[in-house]
Design an enzyme around this catalytic site. Structure first.
Site, PDB file in Angstrom:
ATOM      1  N   ALA A  12       0.797  -1.305   0.076  1.00 19.64           N
ATOM      2  CA  ALA A  12       0.030  -0.065   0.010  1.00 19.64           C
ATOM      3  C   ALA A  12       0.932   1.414  -0.029  1.00 19.64           C
ATOM      4  O   ALA A  12       0.675   2.282  -0.946  1.00 19.64           O
ATOM      5  CB  ALA A  12      -0.930   0.207   1.211  1.00 19.64           C
ATOM      6  N   ALA A  13       1.920   1.445   0.973  1.00 14.00           N
ATOM      7  CA  ALA A  13       2.323   2.748   1.070  1.00 14.00           C
ATOM      8  C   ALA A  13       3.392   2.974  -0.100  1.00 14.00           C
ATOM      9  O   ALA A  13       3.722   3.977  -0.738  1.00 14.00           O
ATOM     10  CB  ALA A  13       3.118   2.684   2.263  1.00 14.00           C
ATOM     11  N   GLU A  36      10.262  -5.505  -4.196  1.00 14.83           N
ATOM     12  CA  GLU A  36       9.284  -6.341  -3.558  1.00 14.83           C
ATOM     13  C   GLU A  36       9.707  -7.737  -3.476  1.00 14.83           C
ATOM     14  O   GLU A  36      10.057  -8.398  -4.236  1.00 14.83           O
ATOM     15  CB  GLU A  36       7.914  -5.975  -4.219  1.00 14.83           C
ATOM     16  CG  GLU A  36       6.930  -7.216  -3.619  1.00 14.83           C
ATOM     17  CD  GLU A  36       6.664  -6.985  -2.192  1.00 14.83           C
ATOM     18  OE1 GLU A  36       6.639  -5.839  -1.624  1.00 14.83           O
ATOM     19  OE2 GLU A  36       6.395  -8.020  -1.470  1.00 14.83           O
ATOM     20  N   CYS A  46      -6.434  -6.542   4.492  1.00  9.46           N
ATOM     21  CA  CYS A  46      -7.197  -6.342   5.221  1.00  9.46           C
ATOM     22  C   CYS A  46      -8.678  -7.264   4.680  1.00  9.46           C
ATOM     23  O   CYS A  46      -9.673  -7.737   5.495  1.00  9.46           O
ATOM     24  CB  CYS A  46      -8.047  -5.005   5.328  1.00  9.46           C
ATOM     25  SG  CYS A  46      -6.706  -3.913   4.937  1.00  9.46           S
ATOM     26  N   ASN A 308      -1.801   4.377   2.918  1.00  9.66           N
ATOM     27  CA  ASN A 308      -2.296   5.096   1.452  1.00  9.66           C
ATOM     28  C   ASN A 308      -1.849   6.379   1.807  1.00  9.66           C
ATOM     29  O   ASN A 308      -1.466   6.971   0.803  1.00  9.66           O
ATOM     30  CB  ASN A 308      -3.763   4.417   1.289  1.00  9.66           C
ATOM     31  CG  ASN A 308      -3.793   3.491   0.510  1.00  9.66           C
ATOM     32  OD1 ASN A 308      -3.903   3.548  -0.565  1.00  9.66           O
ATOM     33  ND2 ASN A 308      -3.972   2.429   1.254  1.00  9.66           N
TER      34      ASN A 308
END
Lengths: 451, 451
Positions: A12-13, A36, A46, A308
């Site tokens: 996300a970040a 990654e 989530c 985010n």
């Protein structure tokens, strides 16, 4: 010559920062490289408990963007690449290609650390047995699926916080016999005061889950390499597998090893522009500490929303723009079956721990006009600074249409309102949506009368 | 000797003021007399359309407190008593006992005018025909019930605002053929901008209602004394009965006749303590003008929420305490079947009329994570001051779980936040409740990027 932005971590970040910087700078102006270590980018962790529970149809639906899509957008995503060290003096990262086994280094002009967090995994004897899982990745979810398909009938979930309860509900939904072990005397102990947790306890037990409170894990028994029981202070629980749901801890080792500042809460220290104390090194997401707006202290709050927002702020600043992150309130929400559970700001216990003179008051209210079909009960607890009447926090436990009301109180907290001011606000009213006094106003009015 | 508090009108504002004063003063300290010209006190007029539609089981469930209950609480409620004049010099009201036909006068130490509002009823030819109704009282609802039971098959509703649409939905639910006549080019014209009303228009028509826009009533045709058709600028509409749903006008005549100040918007002028300009005379509820927090101007907003809050403020002050009313934002919500419609602050049109340099932007979003079952679409429009980025207003049209999000924006408006600030707030997130970027944050972020 193009400058190079390097990002460690493609969730996300990291990917939000990359996308934001890409919007602001062309490929000729700024090269963006993301390392990654897994095979995937940008997926909704989530959603994993709901995938396990069968509420979400397919793992694919949790993937927001595959690496190829990011590459098509001008972001050089390198999966299965793990950054093993940061050389802040040289301005370079050391990277291992996990498939090829090769190590190399890459210079950065700006570096973002977005390494996320890992599930807490205490050093309990036997924790490495097969069938003792976390639920942090799509691979973890696939493993749970495999176990269920292979005939698992019993599961033990360790921890009755958000993740623990979400997973427990999912496993119950799949027909398993589920036991939840919780060290504290109430579920959701990190987020709800005990007086608000009672309805949660009742709902968990009414659903048929064997909830064991004040029960601490001491280890795991195995048959062969496979877990067979969880040993606790109140006895052993036989099981086919175990999911550990004890929350997460920031992945800050890489930063710490490079001499980048890490705070007392265990996260990387950043300012409100997401800068670390090291030049040209930024950090965002679950690996950082954020400023709690009520206590003013640093806190680790691992949530996709913050990741985010922080990613966007970091990406903007790293690309030469200007943005700030406003801090956190600790707002959170979940549900257990039809019971909605939400909180923001400080609990009464947290307020006391922060040295604030506060009181808490619980108000029972109805989601709709009492005469309107579907009106459902809810409880709202407000935590209030005694001297000033300032709202310090709120908790909501109730049925349909109750939980999201926490956002009104989060907005009030964000603006440092007193409960008297909250009680006077012009909130919406019509019989299908609320009583004339919306539960939020009712609770604020009751709290206000106690000052 | 006990002082006497006289209240004209026994509905939301009047009875709330009475109850609040009663909490603060004993019967020996303060006598409280309420004159109510109907037979009823404290009932939920907002519930009437749902009573007509059969969503609410019984008229009794709309009655919060009967006169006898108020009397048991030490409030001298006199039903069927109409105040016909206020003598501010003598400090007395002239009262007619409608059953006995007698007139008398009563001295007051403090007087509260809580005379409410009446349905707008234009001087159209034939409007006095039988079967042309308002839906303002339980008696009105009983009359609609009688007409339906007696075989009415067709109804015309005049006005496509809140009340008109709520009534239309109720009549449709009862199996009637329903026509809605609206003077403007879109439904909800007083509250939504035209670009947000499109989905409402579509929903009304999809439900099977014959919605006629840009159609002005010119009069009513009758057979005998009974209405038979509504005549309009686009033709005549045969019908069995008519419900006029054109909003309300403050009942300010009594105040005006007594020389008590009435404002340009037609409501009684009060300060933030609910004082009129006349000593010892107060006013609250649908009969007053309130300060609009965004425009700073006086506005008439007839809503139970304000009546309750203002009644409480007036009661507190009249009993010697101290309270203020914080003003209104024009927050409102309704639903048409499963479509939720909400707004707060200024529409784009209202902002322009107020001389503000503003822009509007619509964002489409999802109520839940896109992969979570039940995720439903919504549109959020934000109206933003161009120079400062300050939020001026918001509108939401969407399906389940969309409408009440307006309260977050009302709270933001109440605190004069910019859209950039709103976009950074810590709102709750979990897949069953919102996407990672809650629709409110998403809309604020989009608006913020346009400044």
């Amino acid at each position: 010559m193009a400058r190079t932005m390097v990002i460690i971590g493609g969730d996300a970040a990291g990917m939000t920062a990359a996308a934001q910087a890409r919007r602001m700078k062309t490929v000729d102006e700024l090269g963006i490289v993301v390392f990654e270590r897994t095979r995937r980018t940008s997926y909704a962790a989530c959603g994993l408990p709901y995938l396990v529970g069968g509420f979400v149809a397919s793992p694919d639906s949790l993937i927001a963007r595959a690496p190829a899509q990011h590459r098509a957008n001008g972001i050089d995503v390198r999966i299965r690449h793990e950054v093993t060290a940061i050389d802040v003096k040289a301005g370079a990262v050391i990277v291992r290609d996990l498939d090829a086994g090769l190590e190399s280094s890459l210079h950065y002009d700006e570096l973002l650390i977005a390494t996320g967090a890992s599930g807490v995994s205490p050093p309990w004897p036997g924790i490495d047995a097969k069938g003792v899982l976390q639920l942090r990745t799509l691979d973890d979810a696939a493993e749970v699926e495999r176990l269920i398909t292979a005939g698992a009938r019993r599961a033990v979930v360790v921890g009755a916080g958000y993740i623990g309860l979400e997973v427990a509900e999912g496993l119950l939904e799949r027909g398993l016999h589920v036991t939840v072990l919780e060290r504290l005397a109430a579920p959701m102990g990190a987020v709800l005061d005990a007086d608000m947790a009672e309805d949660v306890t009742a709902a968990i037990r009414a659903a048929g889950i064997d909830l064991r409170l004040e029960t601490s894990v001491t280890g795991f028994a195995s048959v062969g390499a496979k877990v067979s029981a969880v040993e606790t202070t109140t006895g052993a629980f036989e099981t086919d597998f175990v999911v550990i749901g004890l929350g997460v801890r920031p992945n800050a080792e890489l930063a710490r090893a490079a001499g980048i500042g890490v705070g007392e809460a265990g996260g990387i220290r950043v300012d409100d522009r997401m800068r670390t104390g090291t030049p040209n090194v930024w950090a965002a997401g679950d690996c950082v500490e954020s400023r709690h707006r009520i206590t003013g202290r640093s806190a680790v709050v691992a949530l996709g929303t913050h990741a985010n927002k922080q990613g966007r702020v970091a990406g903007t600043n790293m690309a030469g723009g200007s943005a700030t992150f406003g801090g956190v309130l600790g707002t959170a929400i979940t549900r257990f079956q039809t019971l909605e559970i939400a909180r923001t700001g400080l609990s009464e216990r947290e307020a006391a721990a922060a040295g604030l003179d506060a009181f808490g008051v619980i108000t029972e209210a109805s989601s709709r006009a009492h005469y309107y079909p579907g009106a459902a009960p809810m409880k709202i607890k407000m935590v209030v600074e005694r001297k000033t009447g300032r709202l310090l926090g709120a908790q909501i436990v109730g049925r349909a249409e109750s939980g999201k009301r926490i956002d009104v109180l989060a907005t009030a907290l964000w603006n440092q309102m007193t409960v008297g001011e909250v009680a006077g606000m012009d909130l919406s009213y019509a019989p299908p949506f609320s009583p004339v006094w919306d539960p939020v106003l009712l609770a604020a009015g009751k709290a206000s009368a106690m000052i």
